[in-house]
Design a protein around this motif. Structure first.
Motif, short mmCIF file in Angstrom:
data_model
loop_
_atom_site.label_atom_id
_atom_site.label_comp_id
_atom_site.label_asym_id
_atom_site.label_seq_id
_atom_site.Cartn_x
_atom_site.Cartn_y
_atom_site.Cartn_z
N ASN A 44 0.87 -1.19 0.00
CA ASN A 44 0.00 0.00 0.00
C ASN A 44 0.90 1.23 0.00
O ASN A 44 1.61 1.49 0.97
CB ASN A 44 -0.93 -0.05 1.22
N THR A 45 0.88 1.97 -1.10
CA THR A 45 1.95 2.92 -1.40
C THR A 45 1.62 4.38 -1.11
O THR A 45 0.47 4.77 -1.02
CB THR A 45 2.29 2.82 -2.89
N CYS A 46 2.69 5.18 -1.04
CA CYS A 46 2.60 6.63 -0.79
C CYS A 46 3.43 7.35 -1.84
O CYS A 46 4.53 6.90 -2.18
CB CYS A 46 3.17 6.92 0.59
N SER A 47 2.92 8.46 -2.36
CA SER A 47 3.71 9.19 -3.35
C SER A 47 3.93 10.65 -2.93
O SER A 47 4.17 11.51 -3.76
CB SER A 47 3.02 9.13 -4.71
N ILE A 161 0.55 16.26 -3.89
CA ILE A 161 -0.03 15.26 -4.79
C ILE A 161 -1.38 14.74 -4.29
O ILE A 161 -2.15 14.16 -5.06
CB ILE A 161 1.01 14.09 -4.94
N VAL A 162 -1.66 14.96 -3.01
CA VAL A 162 -2.84 14.32 -2.39
C VAL A 162 -4.16 14.58 -3.14
O VAL A 162 -4.91 13.64 -3.40
CB VAL A 162 -2.95 14.70 -0.88
N PRO A 163 -4.45 15.84 -3.53
CA PRO A 163 -5.73 16.05 -4.24
C PRO A 163 -5.83 15.24 -5.53
O PRO A 163 -6.93 14.92 -5.97
CB PRO A 163 -5.73 17.56 -4.54
FE1 F3S Z 1 1.14 9.43 1.05
FE2 F3S Z 1 -1.19 9.18 -0.06
FE3 F3S Z 1 -1.00 9.63 2.52
S1 F3S Z 1 0.54 10.22 -0.92
S2 F3S Z 1 0.86 10.81 2.72
S3 F3S Z 1 -0.30 7.84 1.50
S4 F3S Z 1 -2.53 10.44 1.16
#
Ligand code: F3S
Ligand code: SAH
Ligand code: SF4
Length: 433
Positions: A44-47, A161-163
């Protein structure tokens, strides 16, 4: 079938992983803590920053080896999946499915399809609110739980990037939220952490409870002893919400209120919608409503156009405001965001130097605050055994400070009085009072 989920990013992502884990468990899958035992692996990724992306790609290299060796099903979910969409499959042809944050409720379909050898993806855009309605069962013995109250963000801060990956704001009905929390309380949950990118926009324009009114209702729920929430945006932090602190007995004296920069010029370029003096005004109001409220924040250094003067202003803000903690980051350019087109890029080494400088200043402030707690007695909600020492328990004060102390395991889940004997940079050491 055993599954393993690796999670990057913020609390929303952690909670999304809990939601997927819940769906998998009720459909007969078993969680495992060891990736080598898993038949199904989900990342489960974050950008949010480049570093988070790099970590993901290097981890996937490792998981590919595992796949080659024992034929696991490998899925990618979350913000990188949403950002890359179909291109992710081109870059990582060995993955079996990809789900954006608004598509995680289809994880079972994704696995079924993968078993049949068909690539599955779901990048349902903004409109899809289905994940809002998932209510993961808390794991046995849990003391605190996340509760999603809204999704998405309409703010479009120019760096963020969130929106783009979480879509527009949408709120969950208050009745549904309250019912979930009542249910959590019956299961033994003592603390709820309400989640939303911008909780002050909760139910904006809708005929339902405002955020402060929601807090009031939660405050009445029997069994819940503590309420926290993340995140507030300074431009939307209302006097009504400020007034909840010190008034609602279960609302913890703690708020995360990112300022991002101490320069009005940079704040404008960031599209934050407030000035430094407006931010300081909110801090004053919070502190006058609740004198010992703990305040933390986020801050970005090296934003395009940040010169020495602008950075100096950030340093001044940090020194003047004396927050309890600051999460500071070097600016990271994100594809398709407005700031990606700004001039005045700050060289990486300069940004990192500024970051170190700022973190040094804040570390001293946090340490001073933690030392000031020495000798005082706090209500500590005991969360479990301490990671560092077998004989110690760990818990948090209402201000969200971590306290480690000697005690019996039957204290876990209870609120106990702990006297602080030592304040460190990241935690407190205490003894039962
Ligand atoms: Fe990352 Fe998505 Fe949270 S970019 S900080 S996992 S809203
Ligand atoms: N919704 C939350 C923040 C989510 S992102 C809020 O508005 O407060 C968490 C933090 O990451 C942000 O507060 C910001 O400080 C940082 N961040 C976001 N985008 C970034 C970028 N492109 N480069 C560096 N830091 C960033
Ligand atoms: Fe990003 Fe700004 Fe929205 Fe926070 S408020 S998630 S920083 S766009």
């Amino acid at each position: 079938m055993k599954f393993y989920i690796e999670t990057f990013g913020c609390q929303m992502n952690e909670h999304d992983s809990e939601k997927m884990s819940h769906l998998l468990r009720i459909n007969g899958f078993t969680p495992t803590k060891e990736v080598k035992d898993a038949d199904l692996v989900i990342v489960n990724t974050c950008s949010i920053r480049e570093k988070a992306e790099q970590k993901f790609y290097s981890l996937l290299g490792r998981f590919k080896k595992l796949k080659d060796k024992k034929g696991i099903i490998l899925g990618v979910t979350g913000c990188i999946a949403q950002q890359e969409k179909e291109a992710l499959k081109e870059r990582l042809p060995f993955i079996d499915f990809a789900l954006g944050p608004s598509g995680i409720h289809t994880v079972i379909d994704a696995v079924t399809s993968s078993r049949d050898g068909r690539f599955f993806y779901n990048f349902s855009e903004n409109g899809c609110v289905a994940p809002l309605f998932l209510r993961p069962e808390p794991a046995r013995g849990s003391i605190k739980a996340y509760v999603t109250i809204m999704k998405g963000c309409n703010n479009f801060c120019s760096y963020c990037i969130v929106p783009y990956v979480r879509g527009r704001e949408a709120s969950r009905e208050s009745g549904d939220i309250l019912e979930e929390i009542e249910n959590l309380a019956r299961k033994g949950i003592k603390e709820v952490i309400l989640l939303g990118q911008n909780v002050n926009s909760y139910n904006k324009g809708r005929d339902d409870l405002s955020f402060p009114a929601l807090l009031e209702e939660i405050n009445e729920i029997h069994g819940i002893e503590r309420i926290r929430f993340v995140t507030s945006h300074p431009k939307d932090l209302s006097d009504e919400l400020i007034g909840c602190f010190g008034m609602l007995d279960k609302l913890c004296e703690q708020i995360h209120l990112p300022f991002q920069s101490g320069s009005d010029r940079i704040l404008e370029l960031m599209n934050r919608g407030y000035t430094v003096s407006e931010y300081m005004d909110k801090i004053d109001r919070l502190r006058s409503a609740c004198s010992d409220i703990a305040i933390t924040a986020d801050c970005i250094v090296g934003f395009p156009g940040e010169d020495e003067q602008a950075f100096k202003e950030t340093v001044e803000l940090v020194k003047n405001v004396e927050l309890d903690g600051i999460f500071s980051f070097a600016y990271s350019k994100r594809k398709n965001t407005a700031a990606a087109n700004l001039d005045g890029e700050v060289p990486k080494d300069v940004a990192l130097k500024r970051l170190q400088h700022l973190q040094g200043i804040q570390k001293a402030i946090t340490l001073k605050k933690n030392q000031a707690a020495e000798g005082r007695v706090f209500d500590v909600l005991v969360e479990g055994r301490s990671k560092n020492s077998k004989d110690e328990l760990t818990g948090r004060t209402r201000h969200n400070r971590i306290v480690n102390f000697r005690g019996d395991t039957d204290m876990i889940g209870k609120i106990v009085n702990v006297k602080v004997i030592r304040g460190y940079a990241n935690s407190l050491k205490g003894e039962i009072a």
